[in-house]
Write an enzyme that holds these catalytic residues in place. Structure first.
Site, PDB file in Angstrom:
ATOM      1  N   CYS A 115      58.095  31.226  71.549  1.00  0.00           N
ATOM      2  CA  CYS A 115      58.909  31.404  72.419  1.00  0.00           C
ATOM      3  C   CYS A 115      59.689  32.925  72.664  1.00  0.00           C
ATOM      4  O   CYS A 115      58.522  33.522  73.339  1.00  0.00           O
ATOM      5  CB  CYS A 115      60.213  30.883  72.605  1.00  0.00           C
ATOM      6  SG  CYS A 115      60.847  30.754  74.198  1.00  0.00           S
ATOM      7  N   HIS A 209      58.638  25.424  71.968  1.00  0.00           N
ATOM      8  CA  HIS A 209      59.229  25.421  70.109  1.00  0.00           C
ATOM      9  C   HIS A 209      58.675  24.723  69.771  1.00  0.00           C
ATOM     10  O   HIS A 209      59.217  23.899  69.295  1.00  0.00           O
ATOM     11  CB  HIS A 209      60.994  25.324  70.420  1.00  0.00           C
ATOM     12  CG  HIS A 209      61.753  26.382  70.423  1.00  0.00           C
ATOM     13  ND1 HIS A 209      62.163  27.585  70.134  1.00  0.00           N
ATOM     14  CD2 HIS A 209      61.464  26.492  72.200  1.00  0.00           C
ATOM     15  CE1 HIS A 209      62.375  28.444  71.350  1.00  0.00           C
ATOM     16  NE2 HIS A 209      63.004  28.197  72.405  1.00  0.00           N
ATOM     17  N   GLU A 211      59.186  24.409  66.536  1.00  0.00           N
ATOM     18  CA  GLU A 211      59.794  23.913  65.039  1.00  0.00           C
ATOM     19  C   GLU A 211      61.025  22.782  65.662  1.00  0.00           C
ATOM     20  O   GLU A 211      61.578  21.949  65.033  1.00  0.00           O
ATOM     21  CB  GLU A 211      60.382  24.529  64.344  1.00  0.00           C
ATOM     22  CG  GLU A 211      61.904  25.565  65.363  1.00  0.00           C
ATOM     23  CD  GLU A 211      61.129  26.255  66.852  1.00  0.00           C
ATOM     24  OE1 GLU A 211      62.233  26.868  68.159  1.00  0.00           O
ATOM     25  OE2 GLU A 211      60.386  26.310  67.110  1.00  0.00           O
TER      26      GLU A 211
END
Length: 229
Positions: A115, A209, A211
């Protein structure tokens, strides 16, 4: 047993953080980042903000680097005035993470920008950003999803060859690509969602993202590249 590669992940400073009976300044990182690196086979180490002149020595001890998501990059970094919808700058973080990126590029340490990290990678190589983009984030604190399509023949397509739905929360994006970068994934509205440098360096940025999701393939490829260096 082969040693797990050491993957540094940039963190950020927040003031007045509370846990238990304590309230004090802290260097923070959402736990999804180290968990994803660990799941992909790496040894995660958190990199608190430091003076930019220490970036090269820091990166020299790493096998791979992740530059995490976060606030908007200050527009002065890419030669323009701030849009009213651009968030307040974090100049110390910009300086530290740009220095980390440049050190990784100089040493050919495998690098993944997530990002904001992808946007900083683009800026570090002379690119510019769109300062506001509708439709790529939800309400504050709520991560949305949308599909991204890989560009055939790219490093990203090697890792994720099919269209996938990705967790997303951003309102800025790549405008002019930095020197040497090529797009490796797009959203359906034409937004560049991933960028990379051609071989031999392993350099990839993704606008979403990972994660926040359950697909480890991008980070697994980073860890594999870090193992090979």
């Amino acid at each position: 047993m082969t040693a797990r590669p050491l993957i540094g992940i940039s963190t950020y400073e927040e003031s007045g953080v509370r846990w238990g009976v304590w309230q004090m300044d802290a260097a923070l990182l959402p736990v999804g980042y180290p968990r994803l690196v660990q799941r992909a086979g790496g040894l995660a180490v958190m990199l608190p903000p430091d003076a930019p002149e220490h970036a090269a020595a820091t990166v020299a001890r790493l096998d791979g680097l992740v530059v995490a998501g976060g606030p908007d990059v200050e527009p002065v970094r890419y030669g323009t005035e701030p849009d009213p919808r651009t968030g307040p700058p974090d100049r110390a973080r910009d300086a530290w993470e740009l220095a980390l990126i440049r050190a990784a590029l100089d040493r050919r340490v495998p690098l993944l920008g997530i990002c904001r990290g992808m946007q900083l990678l683009n800026v570090a190589l002379g690119g510019t950003l769109v300062q506001h983009l509708d439709g790529h984030r939800g309400e504050p604190g709520v991560v949305g999803r949308h599909p991204v399509e890989p560009v055939p023949g790219t490093r990203y397509a090697d890792a994720v060859p099919e269209e996938t739905s990705v967790p997303t929360f951003h309102h800025q994006a790549v405008e002019r690509l930095g020197e040497g970068l090529i797009p490796s994934a797009y959203a359906r509205d034409g937004t560049v969602e991933a960028v990379e440098l051609p071989s031999p360096a392993w350099v990839l940025g993704v606008q979403w993202h990972p994660e926040m999701g359950d697909d480890p393939r991008v980070v697994r490829h980073l860890v594999q590249a870090a193992t090979a260096t």
